[in-house]
Motif scaffolding. Structure first.
Motif, short mmCIF file in Angstrom:
data_model
loop_
_atom_site.label_atom_id
_atom_site.label_comp_id
_atom_site.label_asym_id
_atom_site.label_seq_id
_atom_site.Cartn_x
_atom_site.Cartn_y
_atom_site.Cartn_z
N MET A 37 20.93 -22.65 7.15
CA MET A 37 20.76 -21.30 6.67
C MET A 37 20.06 -20.48 7.75
O MET A 37 19.07 -20.91 8.33
CB MET A 37 19.93 -21.29 5.38
N ALA A 38 20.56 -19.31 8.03
CA ALA A 38 19.96 -18.44 9.04
C ALA A 38 18.70 -17.79 8.49
O ALA A 38 18.62 -17.45 7.31
CB ALA A 38 20.95 -17.36 9.45
N MET A 39 17.71 -17.63 9.36
CA MET A 39 16.47 -16.95 8.97
C MET A 39 16.73 -15.45 8.89
O MET A 39 17.49 -14.90 9.67
CB MET A 39 15.37 -17.22 10.01
N VAL A 40 16.08 -14.80 7.95
CA VAL A 40 16.20 -13.36 7.77
C VAL A 40 14.91 -12.70 8.27
O VAL A 40 13.82 -13.13 7.90
CB VAL A 40 16.44 -13.01 6.28
N ASP A 41 15.05 -11.67 9.09
CA ASP A 41 13.88 -10.94 9.59
C ASP A 41 13.42 -9.97 8.51
O ASP A 41 13.75 -8.79 8.50
CB ASP A 41 14.23 -10.20 10.88
N VAL A 42 12.64 -10.51 7.59
CA VAL A 42 12.18 -9.75 6.43
C VAL A 42 11.29 -8.58 6.84
O VAL A 42 11.41 -7.48 6.30
CB VAL A 42 11.43 -10.68 5.44
N VAL A 43 10.41 -8.80 7.80
CA VAL A 43 9.50 -7.75 8.23
C VAL A 43 10.27 -6.54 8.73
O VAL A 43 10.00 -5.40 8.33
CB VAL A 43 8.52 -8.27 9.31
N SER A 44 11.25 -6.77 9.56
CA SER A 44 12.06 -5.67 10.10
C SER A 44 12.80 -4.94 8.98
O SER A 44 12.82 -3.71 8.93
CB SER A 44 13.05 -6.22 11.12
N LYS A 45 13.38 -5.70 8.06
CA LYS A 45 14.12 -5.08 6.96
C LYS A 45 13.20 -4.24 6.07
O LYS A 45 13.54 -3.12 5.69
CB LYS A 45 14.85 -6.14 6.14
N LEU A 46 12.03 -4.78 5.74
CA LEU A 46 11.10 -4.03 4.89
C LEU A 46 10.51 -2.83 5.62
O LEU A 46 10.32 -1.77 5.02
CB LEU A 46 10.00 -4.95 4.36
N ASP A 47 10.23 -2.99 6.91
CA ASP A 47 9.74 -1.84 7.69
C ASP A 47 10.78 -0.73 7.71
O ASP A 47 10.45 0.45 7.58
CB ASP A 47 9.41 -2.26 9.13
N ASN A 48 12.05 -1.09 7.87
CA ASN A 48 13.11 -0.09 7.85
C ASN A 48 13.21 0.59 6.49
O ASN A 48 13.42 1.80 6.40
CB ASN A 48 14.45 -0.71 8.23
N MET A 49 13.07 -0.18 5.43
CA MET A 49 13.10 0.39 4.09
C MET A 49 11.94 1.35 3.87
O MET A 49 12.08 2.40 3.24
CB MET A 49 13.05 -0.71 3.02
N ALA A 50 10.77 0.98 4.39
CA ALA A 50 9.57 1.79 4.19
C ALA A 50 9.62 3.07 5.00
O ALA A 50 9.07 4.08 4.59
CB ALA A 50 8.32 0.98 4.57
N GLY A 51 10.29 3.03 6.15
CA GLY A 51 10.30 4.20 7.01
C GLY A 51 8.90 4.52 7.50
O GLY A 51 7.99 3.72 7.39
N LYS A 52 8.73 5.69 8.01
CA LYS A 52 7.44 6.06 8.56
C LYS A 52 6.62 6.94 7.62
O LYS A 52 5.44 7.11 7.80
CB LYS A 52 7.64 6.78 9.89
N GLU A 53 7.23 7.50 6.61
CA GLU A 53 6.54 8.49 5.81
C GLU A 53 6.28 8.09 4.36
O GLU A 53 5.81 8.91 3.58
CB GLU A 53 7.32 9.80 5.84
N THR A 54 6.57 6.88 3.99
CA THR A 54 6.40 6.50 2.59
C THR A 54 4.93 6.27 2.23
O THR A 54 4.55 6.41 1.08
CB THR A 54 7.17 5.21 2.25
N GLY A 55 4.13 5.88 3.22
CA GLY A 55 2.73 5.58 2.94
C GLY A 55 2.54 4.24 2.25
O GLY A 55 1.45 3.93 1.79
N LEU A 56 3.58 3.43 2.16
CA LEU A 56 3.49 2.13 1.51
C LEU A 56 3.06 1.06 2.52
O LEU A 56 3.71 0.86 3.53
CB LEU A 56 4.82 1.74 0.87
N ASP A 57 1.96 0.40 2.23
CA ASP A 57 1.45 -0.66 3.10
C ASP A 57 1.84 -2.02 2.51
O ASP A 57 0.99 -2.78 2.03
CB ASP A 57 -0.06 -0.53 3.25
N TRP A 58 3.12 -2.32 2.54
CA TRP A 58 3.66 -3.51 1.90
C TRP A 58 3.14 -4.81 2.50
O TRP A 58 3.16 -5.85 1.86
CB TRP A 58 5.19 -3.50 1.93
N LYS A 59 2.65 -4.76 3.74
CA LYS A 59 2.16 -5.98 4.40
C LYS A 59 0.82 -6.45 3.81
O LYS A 59 0.42 -7.58 4.03
CB LYS A 59 2.00 -5.76 5.90
N VAL A 60 0.17 -5.58 3.06
CA VAL A 60 -1.14 -5.90 2.50
C VAL A 60 -1.14 -5.81 0.97
O VAL A 60 -1.80 -6.58 0.30
CB VAL A 60 -2.21 -4.95 3.07
N SER A 61 -0.39 -4.89 0.43
CA SER A 61 -0.47 -4.56 -0.99
C SER A 61 0.76 -5.05 -1.77
O SER A 61 1.89 -4.66 -1.46
CB SER A 61 -0.59 -3.04 -1.15
N ILE A 62 0.51 -5.86 -2.80
CA ILE A 62 1.61 -6.30 -3.66
C ILE A 62 2.19 -5.12 -4.42
O ILE A 62 3.39 -5.05 -4.65
CB ILE A 62 1.17 -7.44 -4.63
#
Length: 88
Positions: free
Chosen positions: A1-26
């Motif tokens: 199974m290929a590894m998925v770059d989750v961080v990149s995908k979530l960063d792209n979803m978050a964009g720069k202006e959402t203000g969501l700190d998904w790396k720290v906050s559930i």
């Protein structure tokens, strides 16, 4: 199974202006994924993932930290490429 770059995908979803700190906050992670982030929903998820009962008491901060780390670990176990700093 290929590894998925989750961080990149979530960063792209978050964009720069959402203000969501998904790396720290559930709460922010769940919001980013379009899921219910209410306290009741988080408690239900914590129960499903086996959160120790003492962390689910009055102080939701402990449960939130446990839940975020556990969700990141589950993603990693299922083929997500999660950096070590998000797992510890």
């Amino acid at each position: 199974m290929a590894m998925v770059d989750v961080v990149s995908k979530l960063d792209n979803m978050a964009g720069k202006e959402t203000g969501l700190d998904w790396k720290v906050s559930i709460v922010d992670l769940l919001k980013l994924l379009g899921m219910d982030s209410s306290l009741n929903a988080r408690k239900e998820l914590a129960k499903e993932l086996g959160c120790p009962p003492d962390m689910m008491g009055g102080d939701s901060a402990k449960m939130n930290v446990w839940l975020h780390k556990t969700v990141m670990q589950k993603i990693a176990e299922n083929g997500g490429n999660i950096p070590k700093n998000l797992l510890s």
